[in-house]
Design a protein around this motif. Structure first.
Motif, PDB file in Angstrom:
ATOM      1  N   PRO A 171       0.829  -1.212   0.000  1.00 58.06           N
ATOM      2  CA  PRO A 171       0.000   0.000   0.000  1.00 58.06           C
ATOM      3  C   PRO A 171       0.862   1.260   0.000  1.00 58.06           C
ATOM      4  O   PRO A 171       1.854   1.362   0.724  1.00 58.06           O
ATOM      5  CB  PRO A 171      -0.799  -0.110   1.303  1.00 58.06           C
ATOM      6  N   GLY A 172       0.460   2.243  -0.798  1.00 57.33           N
ATOM      7  CA  GLY A 172       1.188   3.508  -0.861  1.00 57.33           C
ATOM      8  C   GLY A 172       0.784   4.457   0.237  1.00 57.33           C
ATOM      9  O   GLY A 172      -0.310   4.376   0.804  1.00 57.33           O
ATOM     10  N   THR A 173       1.679   5.392   0.542  1.00 59.90           N
ATOM     11  CA  THR A 173       1.454   6.353   1.627  1.00 59.90           C
ATOM     12  C   THR A 173       1.273   7.788   1.147  1.00 59.90           C
ATOM     13  O   THR A 173       0.818   8.629   1.906  1.00 59.90           O
ATOM     14  CB  THR A 173       2.645   6.343   2.598  1.00 59.90           C
ATOM     15  N   GLY A 174       1.708   8.090  -0.085  1.00 62.23           N
ATOM     16  CA  GLY A 174       1.678   9.460  -0.570  1.00 62.23           C
ATOM     17  C   GLY A 174       2.903  10.274  -0.195  1.00 62.23           C
ATOM     18  O   GLY A 174       2.973  11.458  -0.511  1.00 62.23           O
ATOM     19  N   ARG A 175       3.893   9.651   0.470  1.00 62.35           N
ATOM     20  CA  ARG A 175       5.095  10.366   0.906  1.00 62.35           C
ATOM     21  C   ARG A 175       6.300   9.933   0.074  1.00 62.35           C
ATOM     22  O   ARG A 175       6.578   8.734  -0.061  1.00 62.35           O
ATOM     23  CB  ARG A 175       5.367  10.107   2.387  1.00 62.35           C
ATOM     24  N   THR A 198       9.494  10.225   0.705  1.00 66.07           N
ATOM     25  CA  THR A 198      10.575   9.608   1.474  1.00 66.07           C
ATOM     26  C   THR A 198      10.244   8.180   1.894  1.00 66.07           C
ATOM     27  O   THR A 198      11.146   7.390   2.163  1.00 66.07           O
ATOM     28  CB  THR A 198      10.885  10.438   2.730  1.00 66.07           C
ATOM     29  N   LYS A 199       8.961   7.879   1.941  1.00 70.82           N
ATOM     30  CA  LYS A 199       8.522   6.553   2.357  1.00 70.82           C
ATOM     31  C   LYS A 199       7.232   6.233   1.607  1.00 70.82           C
ATOM     32  O   LYS A 199       6.134   6.236   2.158  1.00 70.82           O
ATOM     33  CB  LYS A 199       8.289   6.534   3.867  1.00 70.82           C
ATOM     34  N   PRO A 200       7.347   5.919   0.308  1.00 70.54           N
ATOM     35  CA  PRO A 200       6.145   5.784  -0.520  1.00 70.54           C
ATOM     36  C   PRO A 200       5.287   4.571  -0.219  1.00 70.54           C
ATOM     37  O   PRO A 200       4.130   4.530  -0.623  1.00 70.54           O
ATOM     38  CB  PRO A 200       6.710   5.723  -1.949  1.00 70.54           C
ATOM     39  N   PHE A 201       5.846   3.560   0.476  1.00 67.06           N
ATOM     40  CA  PHE A 201       5.075   2.373   0.823  1.00 67.06           C
ATOM     41  C   PHE A 201       5.104   2.161   2.329  1.00 67.06           C
ATOM     42  O   PHE A 201       6.072   2.517   3.004  1.00 67.06           O
ATOM     43  CB  PHE A 201       5.624   1.129   0.116  1.00 67.06           C
ATOM     44  N   ARG A 202       4.045   1.565   2.838  1.00 66.18           N
ATOM     45  CA  ARG A 202       4.006   1.232   4.260  1.00 66.18           C
ATOM     46  C   ARG A 202       5.054   0.170   4.574  1.00 66.18           C
ATOM     47  O   ARG A 202       5.498  -0.563   3.694  1.00 66.18           O
ATOM     48  CB  ARG A 202       2.618   0.719   4.655  1.00 66.18           C
ATOM     49  N   GLU A 203       5.415   0.088   5.846  1.00 64.13           N
ATOM     50  CA  GLU A 203       6.447  -0.860   6.256  1.00 64.13           C
ATOM     51  C   GLU A 203       5.974  -2.296   6.132  1.00 64.13           C
ATOM     52  O   GLU A 203       6.771  -3.198   5.906  1.00 64.13           O
ATOM     53  CB  GLU A 203       6.882  -0.573   7.694  1.00 64.13           C
ATOM     54  N   TRP A 204       4.671  -2.513   6.300  1.00 66.35           N
ATOM     55  CA  TRP A 204       4.166  -3.878   6.243  1.00 66.35           C
ATOM     56  C   TRP A 204       3.627  -4.185   4.857  1.00 66.35           C
ATOM     57  O   TRP A 204       3.180  -3.303   4.129  1.00 66.35           O
ATOM     58  CB  TRP A 204       3.062  -4.097   7.277  1.00 66.35           C
ATOM     59  N   THR A 205       3.716  -5.431   4.486  1.00 63.56           N
ATOM     60  CA  THR A 205       3.095  -5.935   3.268  1.00 63.56           C
ATOM     61  C   THR A 205       2.222  -7.125   3.632  1.00 63.56           C
ATOM     62  O   THR A 205       2.377  -7.715   4.696  1.00 63.56           O
ATOM     63  CB  THR A 205       4.149  -6.373   2.234  1.00 63.56           C
ATOM     64  N   GLU A 206       1.310  -7.460   2.748  1.00 67.57           N
ATOM     65  CA  GLU A 206       0.439  -8.609   2.969  1.00 67.57           C
ATOM     66  C   GLU A 206       0.559  -9.572   1.806  1.00 67.57           C
ATOM     67  O   GLU A 206       0.706  -9.152   0.650  1.00 67.57           O
ATOM     68  CB  GLU A 206      -1.019  -8.170   3.109  1.00 67.57           C
ATOM     69  N   THR A 207       0.491 -10.851   2.099  1.00 66.76           N
ATOM     70  CA  THR A 207       0.420 -11.860   1.052  1.00 66.76           C
ATOM     71  C   THR A 207      -1.033 -11.953   0.612  1.00 66.76           C
ATOM     72  O   THR A 207      -1.917 -12.261   1.410  1.00 66.76           O
ATOM     73  CB  THR A 207       0.908 -13.222   1.564  1.00 66.76           C
ATOM     74  N   VAL A 208      -1.293 -11.671  -0.665  1.00 65.50           N
ATOM     75  CA  VAL A 208      -2.675 -11.601  -1.153  1.00 65.50           C
ATOM     76  C   VAL A 208      -2.940 -12.623  -2.263  1.00 65.50           C
ATOM     77  O   VAL A 208      -3.996 -12.591  -2.893  1.00 65.50           O
ATOM     78  CB  VAL A 208      -3.006 -10.183  -1.665  1.00 65.50           C
ATOM     79  N   GLY A 209      -2.015 -13.527  -2.501  1.00 62.64           N
ATOM     80  CA  GLY A 209      -2.237 -14.545  -3.509  1.00 62.64           C
ATOM     81  C   GLY A 209      -1.176 -15.626  -3.445  1.00 62.64           C
ATOM     82  O   GLY A 209      -0.036 -15.364  -3.046  1.00 62.64           O
ATOM     83  N   ARG A 210      -1.551 -16.826  -3.843  1.00 69.03           N
ATOM     84  CA  ARG A 210      -0.622 -17.953  -3.893  1.00 69.03           C
ATOM     85  C   ARG A 210      -0.792 -18.669  -5.231  1.00 69.03           C
ATOM     86  O   ARG A 210      -1.843 -18.598  -5.863  1.00 69.03           O
ATOM     87  CB  ARG A 210      -0.879 -18.934  -2.737  1.00 69.03           C
ATOM     88  N   GLY A 211       0.270 -19.385  -5.627  1.00 72.33           N
ATOM     89  CA  GLY A 211       0.182 -20.175  -6.852  1.00 72.33           C
ATOM     90  C   GLY A 211       0.389 -19.399  -8.123  1.00 72.33           C
ATOM     91  O   GLY A 211       0.120 -19.916  -9.222  1.00 72.33           O
ATOM     92  N   TRP A 212       0.886 -18.177  -8.029  1.00 71.13           N
ATOM     93  CA  TRP A 212       1.079 -17.354  -9.222  1.00 71.13           C
ATOM     94  C   TRP A 212       2.341 -17.727 -10.002  1.00 71.13           C
ATOM     95  O   TRP A 212       2.635 -17.142 -11.027  1.00 71.13           O
ATOM     96  CB  TRP A 212       1.094 -15.876  -8.829  1.00 71.13           C
ATOM     97  N   GLY A 213       3.082 -18.714  -9.520  1.00 68.31           N
ATOM     98  CA  GLY A 213       4.252 -19.176 -10.256  1.00 68.31           C
ATOM     99  C   GLY A 213       3.910 -19.884 -11.548  1.00 68.31           C
ATOM    100  O   GLY A 213       4.797 -20.138 -12.376  1.00 68.31           O
ATOM    101  N   ILE A 214       2.646 -20.208 -11.769  1.00 64.02           N
ATOM    102  CA  ILE A 214       2.236 -20.879 -13.010  1.00 64.02           C
ATOM    103  C   ILE A 214       2.208 -19.919 -14.198  1.00 64.02           C
ATOM    104  O   ILE A 214       2.076 -20.360 -15.338  1.00 64.02           O
ATOM    105  CB  ILE A 214       0.857 -21.534 -12.861  1.00 64.02           C
ATOM    106  N   ASP A 234       0.636   7.714  -8.973  1.00 70.58           N
ATOM    107  CA  ASP A 234       1.193   8.846  -8.226  1.00 70.58           C
ATOM    108  C   ASP A 234       1.441   8.415  -6.790  1.00 70.58           C
ATOM    109  O   ASP A 234       0.517   8.279  -5.992  1.00 70.58           O
ATOM    110  CB  ASP A 234       0.214  10.022  -8.279  1.00 70.58           C
ATOM    111  N   LEU A 235       2.703   8.221  -6.445  1.00 69.13           N
ATOM    112  CA  LEU A 235       3.065   7.763  -5.106  1.00 69.13           C
ATOM    113  C   LEU A 235       3.374   8.899  -4.144  1.00 69.13           C
ATOM    114  O   LEU A 235       3.569   8.656  -2.955  1.00 69.13           O
ATOM    115  CB  LEU A 235       4.284   6.837  -5.187  1.00 69.13           C
TER     116      LEU A 235
END
Length: 573
Positions: free
Chosen positions: A335-339, A341-357, A523-524
């Motif tokens: 997720p973006g922050t609009g900043r 100096t720090k355009p993305f939040r520190e945490w990320t989430e896994t939102v999908g599996r099996g995309w290696g196909i 636009d980040l």
């Protein structure tokens, strides 16, 4: 009022002789304090957890036993004639033991696993309104006299509280009774650079806590810390039965917390007034004010909502998210922050599996942090293209896949490019093995998301990477950037015409061969210009801010963090 047990000095620690025993710790290095509260519960609802809410301790920490006593009457009778729980209430516990020979008394050892051991009181369906259990605790340090504590807890209501013992109640109240407590909110709009008074009118039948807080209004995204620039600066009340505080400071939004105790003469009507201030730079947010009157510790407490607007000429900027895939096939949400100096939040989430196909995956247009946008398409090894639409749920941003069709293996590049044709729908380009670029205009169909392809032109085989770059020239059209084998990046400005979607290329610069991954999430930085994210082979990520100028579309790079992601990323989109 909410009561916190305070330590009453060294002498107060020596309660009823219970500190004596094997423990040799002095009051200077071991001074436990426990915070315990009255509890209110629904018939048949969540159990009331009578363990301490917290506490503090000296260098040695907690070590000993909490002794609890339950009675049908206040804990002031040394005969313990009313010991035990009233009808309709029962006890459940895992870590406490019944004190043999004494009804309603339990010993709960303190351990490293549980510094605040306690007991849950369970209320049966149909328990009458007002049913009350009186309970208390006595703390016994390791080696102390448990028998003396079991006796002392029976009259703990007669003793001055000091952090090592106290008396409280568990009361059953029906939902119908608690619903007599009501709240009315008045929340007029606030103009930037001004203040306005909001009010919460509470008809309080029971003792409780009024909590006023804020959430994004209808159609608003979640905000970043300190972004809203609106908050509470002061609070007042018209009743001596009430104590109020601002829970956070201005520019951090904040809220109001009020303890209301009608007492024996209740009910009372309390008017809580608080000042809302909007900074001159605040955007045109819609805010939803929530108010809850907390009588139950866990239950159906009275609540209400009221929306108000920040009157501002500055729109709330859209925040965008980026998606990445690692070599194990996991999708990660950034997720973006609009900043800048720090355009993305520190945490990320896994939102999908099996995309290696998939051997090709691309977003069709920038995806917002609220999971709105053009969606994603992915091609499997057999050449079948699959479509994933956005859901509007950031915790699950992509829907179940829909089969688009086969035959897409003829392309060695598939790239979503946003709305190239000017019809408001995101488009995609594909390059075939002979170097011809084809445009697929977007449609509104989930099962047939693209129209018949249009030939853009030949000679595109000189490029080893394409990125749908968003609007880089400030004309409102979605542009394209392409990198050649020498590492030179080229800008193709969009024309808005599907038949000739791009104008003559413009040289951006050299040295771009060091980036195996590039993406333009949108636009980040909240400046209205599309930006670029590039990641090198060592895993370092950089932000290139858009300038809005075709001759120099990006400013100098700034090293950034993508959050907690594996080093094995193999796609950004």
């Amino acid at each position: 009022m909410r009561r916190t047990i305070a330590l009453g000095g060294t002498a107060a620690l020596l309660v009823a002789g219970l500190v004596s025993g094997a423990s040799t710790a002095s009051a200077d290095d071991f001074y436990p304090m426990f915070d315990i509260q009255d509890r209110v519960m629904q018939p048949g609802g969540w159990p009331a957890d009578v363990r301490p809410d917290g506490g503090s301790y000296g260098e040695e920490g907690f070590d000993g036993t909490l002794v609890y006593g339950f009675s049908k009457a206040p804990l002031t009778d040394p005969t313990w004639a009313q010991g035990g729980l009233p009808a309709g209430l029962s006890v459940q516990t895992e870590d406490c033991q019944v004190r043999a020979g004494t009804v309603g008394v339990y010993t709960c050892p303190i351990s490293d696993r549980d510094s605040y051991p306690g007991i849950q009181v369970v209320s049966a369906e149909g328990t009458p309104n007002g049913t009350t259990a009186h309970y208390g605790f006595v703390y016994v340090p390791r080696g102390g006299d448990l028998a003396a504590a079991a006796k002392a807890v029976q009259t703990v209501g007669l003793k001055l509280e000091d952090g090592r013992h106290a008396a409280r109640t568990v009361t059953v109240k029906t939902v119908e009774h608690v619903a007599q407590n009501t709240i009315q909110l008045t929340t007029p709009p606030v103009a930037v650079g001004t203040t306005v008074t909001h009010t919460a009118k509470v008809h309080a039948v029971d003792k409780g806590r009024l909590a006023v807080f804020f959430e994004p209004g209808e159609g608003m995204r979640q905000w970043e810390e300190g972004e809203v620039k609106v908050g509470v600066t002061g609070v007042r009340q018209n009743s001596g039965t009430t104590e109020c505080d601002v829970t956070r400071e201005f520019l951090s939004l904040g809220g109001v917390s009020c303890e209301i105790d009608p007492g024996a003469e209740g009910p009372v009507d309390v008017l809580v007034s608080y000042t809302v201030k909007a900074d001159p730079s605040a955007a045109a947010w819609k805010l939803n004010t929530g108010a809850v009157y907390e009588v139950f510790n866990d239950g159906d407490n009275p609540q209400t909502w009221s929306e108000f607007a920040v009157q501002s000429s500055r729109p709330v900027p859209t925040h965008y998210a980026m998606v990445s895939r690692d070599k194990s096939g996991l999708l990660h949400w950034h997720p973006g922050t609009g900043r800048a100096t720090k355009p993305f939040r520190e945490w990320t989430e896994t939102v999908g599996r099996g995309w290696g196909i998939y051997n090709a995956v691309t977003k069709l247009a920038p995806i917002t942090s609220e999971a709105a946008g053009g969606g994603v398409v992915a091609r499997d090894a057999s050449g079948v293209l699959w479509s994933y639409r956005t859901t509007g749920r950031s915790y699950e941003p992509l829907s179940t896949r829909v089969r688009v069709g086969g035959g897409w293996g003829i392309y060695n590049q598939l790239v979503g490019v946003g709305d190239v044709s000017g019809d408001g729908r995101p488009d995609m380009v594909g390059r075939d093995a002979s170097g011809v670029l084809w445009l697929y205009k977007g449609t509104t169909s989930a099962t047939a998301p693209f129209a018949t392809r249009l030939r853009v032109g030949g000679g595109w085989g000189i490029y080893n990477q394409f990125t749908g770059a968003g609007d880089l020239t400030g004309d409102g059209r979605a542009d394209l950037v392409a990198r050649d084998a020498a590492g030179v990046l080229w800008l193709y400005p969009a024309t808005g015409k599907a038949e000739v979607p791009y104008a003559a290329r413009v040289r951006v610069g050299s040295g771009w061969q060091g980036y195996p991954l590039m993406s333009s999430p949108g636009d980040l930085t909240d400046d209205g210009r599309a930006d670029l994210v590039a990641r090198d082979a060592a895993g370092n990520a950089y932000l290139y801010q858009g300038t809005g100028k075709a001759a120099a579309p990006y400013s100098g790079r700034v090293k950034i963090s993508l959050g907690e992601v594996p080093a094995s990323l193999n796609a950004l989109f």
